[in-house]
Enzyme design. Structure first.
Site, PDB file in Angstrom:
ATOM      1  CD  GLU A  26      31.741 -15.971 -59.427  1.00  0.00           C
ATOM      2  OE1 GLU A  26      32.925 -16.236 -59.721  1.00  0.00           O
ATOM      3  OE2 GLU A  26      31.394 -14.932 -58.856  1.00  0.00           O
ATOM      4  CD  GLU A  83      38.573 -10.219 -57.842  1.00  0.00           C
ATOM      5  OE1 GLU A  83      38.535  -8.978 -57.992  1.00  0.00           O
ATOM      6  OE2 GLU A  83      38.576 -11.009 -58.797  1.00  0.00           O
ATOM      7  CE1 TYR A 131      25.972  -8.392 -53.158  1.00  0.00           C
ATOM      8  CE2 TYR A 131      26.163  -8.641 -55.536  1.00  0.00           C
ATOM      9  CZ  TYR A 131      26.483  -9.059 -54.252  1.00  0.00           C
ATOM     10  OH  TYR A 131      27.315 -10.128 -54.076  1.00  0.00           O
TER      11      TYR A 131
END
Lengths: 162, 162
Positions: A26, A83, A131
């Site tokens: 990330e 998370e 997703y």
């Protein structure tokens, strides 16, 4: 051969490693300052603050899901909040992330949750497409606000005297 | 005179009312199907899934904060997650919302949290400006994903057989 199991206290070093690997992916490798002691204290003793699933390929851990529970005031039911979800680059393309999500969905149903919730970075188009393919809805009208550090202390100091 | 106190089981009807009032303000009046039974079961018995603070003006409840705890894997510490913050329109302009936030900030510090987190609708500029004035950071690069209903069941049914 894929299998999924709950994490154990002895997995704390690997949980920390996966968290660091995900932070690097990330683009924030320095941001993960979590320690094994943090993981043991908050995830494996007393009042648990989170839960972890491991995915293993031929018995070797290759990915994890780190979750806890939120609450929907509108629906009056808890939700499963994911998370972190991470699969080692060398193990991708085998459906491991999807299998972890499927197990989480089953846990959510078993716990009377209204559903699952998580966040994705707006530049991570492969993840967004994935997703979306599962039926996830992108709640783009909601902006997340974070307050920490000095502003948090200053706010606390206000009390009700103002 | 402003005071802040923890909610009690007898406050469940008012908690439901405030949740409905906030949903109406957020332009989703039909979305709040929560019941008093939900609030009593999940907030005031056994393993608590949330906490509620009330703000009172001259002894009359005029606002509330509904929160629970999340967890930062990067920091290895819990966070205070503010799900709902609401002040009755007739009681606005007295610093009641700020006083509720100040109490939450103190709770976050007392509970070893890294900070607080919440969400704001992107059209609610007065709220965004207010949070900005407190030092809140808008994490605009994170998109929230929600999965519920039939897609949740379909995902759960996949298991690890795919």
């Amino acid at each position: 051969m894929l299998s999924i199991r709950e994490a154990r206290p002895g997995d704390a070093p690997l949980i920390v490693q996966f968290i660091r690997d995900l932070a690097a992916y990330e683009r924030e490798p320095q941001a993960a300052v979590v320690t094994e002691q943090d993981i043991l204290r908050d995830g494996f003793s007393g009042d648990r603050k989170f839960w972890v699933l491991f995915a293993e390929w031929n018995g070797e851990p290759v990915g994890f899901a780190f979750y806890f529970f939120n609450y929907s005031t509108w629906l009056g039911r808890p939700g499963l909040y994911l998370e972190d979800l991470f699969v080692r680059p060398s193990a991708r393309g085998k459906g491991i992330g999807k299998a972890l999500l499927a197990r989480l969905a089953q846990i959510a149903i078993d716990k009377n949750c209204y559903g699952m919730r998580w966040q994705v970075l707006d530049w991570n188009q492969p993840a967004i497409d994935f997703y979306d393919s599962l039926g996830g809805k992108m709640l783009k009208e909601w902006i997340t606000v974070r307050l920490m550090g000095e502003p948090l202390k200053e706010l606390a100091a206000l009390g009700i005297e103002h």
